[in-house]
Each structure stands twice: as structure tokens, then as C-alpha cells.
Design a protein around this motif. Structure first.
Motif, PDB file in Angstrom:
ATOM      1  N   LEU A  46      18.921  33.500  68.809  1.00  0.00           N
ATOM      2  CA  LEU A  46      20.221  33.665  68.157  1.00  0.00           C
ATOM      3  C   LEU A  46      20.177  34.759  67.084  1.00  0.00           C
ATOM      4  O   LEU A  46      21.213  35.262  66.662  1.00  0.00           O
ATOM      5  N   ILE A  47      18.971  35.112  66.660  1.00  0.00           N
ATOM      6  CA  ILE A  47      18.796  36.080  65.577  1.00  0.00           C
ATOM      7  C   ILE A  47      18.458  37.477  66.086  1.00  0.00           C
ATOM      8  O   ILE A  47      19.036  38.465  65.643  1.00  0.00           O
ATOM      9  N   ASP A  48      17.516  37.553  67.032  1.00  0.00           N
ATOM     10  CA  ASP A  48      17.002  38.848  67.487  1.00  0.00           C
ATOM     11  C   ASP A  48      18.083  39.821  67.959  1.00  0.00           C
ATOM     12  O   ASP A  48      18.071  40.988  67.558  1.00  0.00           O
ATOM     13  N   PRO A  49      19.053  39.394  68.781  1.00  0.00           N
ATOM     14  CA  PRO A  49      20.083  40.349  69.207  1.00  0.00           C
ATOM     15  C   PRO A  49      20.916  40.905  68.048  1.00  0.00           C
ATOM     16  O   PRO A  49      21.297  42.075  68.047  1.00  0.00           O
ATOM     17  N   VAL A  50      21.160  40.064  67.052  1.00  0.00           N
ATOM     18  CA  VAL A  50      21.934  40.502  65.882  1.00  0.00           C
ATOM     19  C   VAL A  50      21.134  41.517  65.079  1.00  0.00           C
ATOM     20  O   VAL A  50      21.653  42.561  64.675  1.00  0.00           O
ATOM     21  N   GLU A  52      18.750  43.441  66.175  1.00  0.00           N
ATOM     22  CA  GLU A  52      18.676  44.676  66.970  1.00  0.00           C
ATOM     23  C   GLU A  52      19.969  45.484  66.849  1.00  0.00           C
ATOM     24  O   GLU A  52      19.933  46.716  66.764  1.00  0.00           O
ATOM     25  N   LYS A  53      21.098  44.790  66.837  1.00  0.00           N
ATOM     26  CA  LYS A  53      22.403  45.461  66.696  1.00  0.00           C
ATOM     27  C   LYS A  53      22.464  46.290  65.411  1.00  0.00           C
ATOM     28  O   LYS A  53      23.043  47.366  65.381  1.00  0.00           O
ATOM     29  N   TYR A  54      21.830  45.779  64.359  1.00  0.00           N
ATOM     30  CA  TYR A  54      21.806  46.470  63.070  1.00  0.00           C
ATOM     31  C   TYR A  54      20.601  47.395  62.918  1.00  0.00           C
ATOM     32  O   TYR A  54      20.413  48.008  61.880  1.00  0.00           O
ATOM     33  N   GLY A  55      19.756  47.452  63.951  1.00  0.00           N
ATOM     34  CA  GLY A  55      18.624  48.373  63.944  1.00  0.00           C
ATOM     35  C   GLY A  55      17.359  47.831  63.301  1.00  0.00           C
ATOM     36  O   GLY A  55      16.509  48.607  62.861  1.00  0.00           O
ATOM     37  N   TYR A  56      17.219  46.502  63.252  1.00  0.00           N
ATOM     38  CA  TYR A  56      16.045  45.892  62.644  1.00  0.00           C
ATOM     39  C   TYR A  56      15.187  45.198  63.680  1.00  0.00           C
ATOM     40  O   TYR A  56      15.700  44.600  64.622  1.00  0.00           O
ATOM     41  N   LYS A  57      13.880  45.275  63.478  1.00  0.00           N
ATOM     42  CA  LYS A  57      12.942  44.551  64.336  1.00  0.00           C
ATOM     43  C   LYS A  57      12.360  43.334  63.620  1.00  0.00           C
ATOM     44  O   LYS A  57      11.992  42.356  64.247  1.00  0.00           O
ATOM     45  N   LYS A  58      12.286  43.390  62.285  1.00  0.00           N
ATOM     46  CA  LYS A  58      11.740  42.302  61.475  1.00  0.00           C
ATOM     47  C   LYS A  58      12.725  41.947  60.367  1.00  0.00           C
ATOM     48  O   LYS A  58      13.420  42.818  59.845  1.00  0.00           O
ATOM     49  N   SER A  59      12.717  40.678  59.975  1.00  0.00           N
ATOM     50  CA  SER A  59      13.648  40.244  58.933  1.00  0.00           C
ATOM     51  C   SER A  59      13.346  40.893  57.586  1.00  0.00           C
ATOM     52  O   SER A  59      14.249  41.079  56.773  1.00  0.00           O
ATOM     53  N   GLU A  60      12.079  41.284  57.362  1.00  0.00           N
ATOM     54  CA  GLU A  60      11.726  41.929  56.089  1.00  0.00           C
ATOM     55  C   GLU A  60      12.389  43.306  55.940  1.00  0.00           C
ATOM     56  O   GLU A  60      12.458  43.844  54.848  1.00  0.00           O
ATOM     57  N   GLU A  61      12.876  43.867  57.037  1.00  0.00           N
ATOM     58  CA  GLU A  61      13.498  45.197  57.012  1.00  0.00           C
ATOM     59  C   GLU A  61      14.988  45.143  56.664  1.00  0.00           C
ATOM     60  O   GLU A  61      15.583  46.165  56.337  1.00  0.00           O
ATOM     61  N   ILE A  62      15.602  43.969  56.735  1.00  0.00           N
ATOM     62  CA  ILE A  62      17.050  43.841  56.567  1.00  0.00           C
ATOM     63  C   ILE A  62      17.471  44.274  55.168  1.00  0.00           C
ATOM     64  O   ILE A  62      16.945  43.802  54.169  1.00  0.00           O
ATOM     65  N   LYS A  63      18.431  45.176  55.121  1.00  0.00           N
ATOM     66  CA  LYS A  63      18.956  45.642  53.840  1.00  0.00           C
ATOM     67  C   LYS A  63      19.937  44.616  53.289  1.00  0.00           C
ATOM     68  O   LYS A  63      20.649  43.941  54.028  1.00  0.00           O
ATOM     69  N   LYS A  64      19.969  44.537  51.965  1.00  0.00           N
ATOM     70  CA  LYS A  64      20.873  43.594  51.301  1.00  0.00           C
ATOM     71  C   LYS A  64      22.324  43.842  51.696  1.00  0.00           C
ATOM     72  O   LYS A  64      23.105  42.896  51.781  1.00  0.00           O
ATOM     73  N   THR A  65      22.677  45.085  51.960  1.00  0.00           N
ATOM     74  CA  THR A  65      24.059  45.411  52.312  1.00  0.00           C
ATOM     75  C   THR A  65      24.450  44.861  53.682  1.00  0.00           C
ATOM     76  O   THR A  65      25.632  44.681  53.954  1.00  0.00           O
ATOM     77  N   VAL A  74      25.001  35.417  62.933  1.00  0.00           N
ATOM     78  CA  VAL A  74      24.058  34.375  63.346  1.00  0.00           C
ATOM     79  C   VAL A  74      24.759  33.011  63.315  1.00  0.00           C
ATOM     80  O   VAL A  74      24.571  32.181  64.210  1.00  0.00           O
ATOM     81  N   THR A  75      25.596  32.783  62.321  1.00  0.00           N
ATOM     82  CA  THR A  75      26.370  31.538  62.234  1.00  0.00           C
ATOM     83  C   THR A  75      27.279  31.402  63.448  1.00  0.00           C
ATOM     84  O   THR A  75      27.364  30.325  64.058  1.00  0.00           O
ATOM     85  N   LYS A  76      27.953  32.482  63.801  1.00  0.00           N
ATOM     86  CA  LYS A  76      28.838  32.481  64.969  1.00  0.00           C
ATOM     87  C   LYS A  76      28.043  32.190  66.242  1.00  0.00           C
ATOM     88  O   LYS A  76      28.467  31.390  67.081  1.00  0.00           O
ATOM     89  N   ASN A  77      26.875  32.805  66.367  1.00  0.00           N
ATOM     90  CA  ASN A  77      26.013  32.556  67.532  1.00  0.00           C
ATOM     91  C   ASN A  77      25.562  31.097  67.574  1.00  0.00           C
ATOM     92  O   ASN A  77      25.522  30.483  68.641  1.00  0.00           O
TER      93      ASN A  77
END
Length: 93
Positions: A46-50, A52-65, A74-77
Motif C-alpha cells: 500500500l506504500i511502495d506505489p505511492v 514511487e509516484k513521488y520518486g522515493y525508494k526509501k521512507s528516509e528519502e521522503i521530503k517533509k513537503t 496511503v490512507t486512501k489505499n
């Protein structure tokens, strides 16, 4: 007492302004990454496709924005996944 005087204008009225937390630089915290997984109840599918859509492979890469948008997707999924599982259970009876 001096702080009270500093917070007043010349007429004696308070000039306190609301302060907002605006730190949008950098990546999300470990707690925020854990929250994403908690929303998905640990279901990586439920997380990986989202991510990838934003261009991330790992959760540590996710920007605060991007964090709030990713949480919302992810909630919707998760809701769709739960609904599908519920329908499968009721149709199998």
C-alpha cells in the motif's frame, strides 16, 4: 516583567504575534516514517506505489513537503484495501 513591557506597543497594547512551525526543509523523521507504515498497518504493497509516484525508494528519502500528501494517499489505499477484504469475506460466506 521586562518581557511584558517588550511585548507591548507604545499605547500599552499587546503586540504578541502567533508563531507557526514552518520547518519544511529536509526529510521526514523516523517517527513520521513509522506513522506511514502504521497507517498502512505494515502492508508495504500500500506504500511502495505511492512512494514511487513521488520518486522515493526509501521512507528516509521522503521530503517533509510531500509527507501529508503521501499519508493521505496511503490512507486512501488502506481504506480501499480494507473495503476489498471486507467484500471478499462477505461474498465467501
Amino acid at each position: 516583567f521586562t518581557q511584558d513591557i517588550e511585548d507591548m506597543d507604545l499605547r500599552g497594547e499587546s503586540t504578541q504575534q502567533e508563531r507557526y512551525y514552518t520547518d519544511q526543509d529536509g526529510t521526514i523523521s523516523t517517527a513520521q516514517a513509522k506513522r506511514i507504515y502504521a497507517i498502512a498497518k505494515g502492508e508495504k504493497s500500500l506504500i511502495d506505489p505511492v512512494m514511487e509516484k513521488y520518486g522515493y525508494k526509501k521512507s528516509e528519502e521522503i521530503k517533509k513537503t510531500d509527507y501529508d500528501s503521501i499519508c493521505a494517499e496511503v490512507t486512501k489505499n488502506r481504506e480501499a484495501y480494507d473495503k476489498m477484504a471486507e467484500e471478499t469475506e462477505t461474498s465467501g460466506e
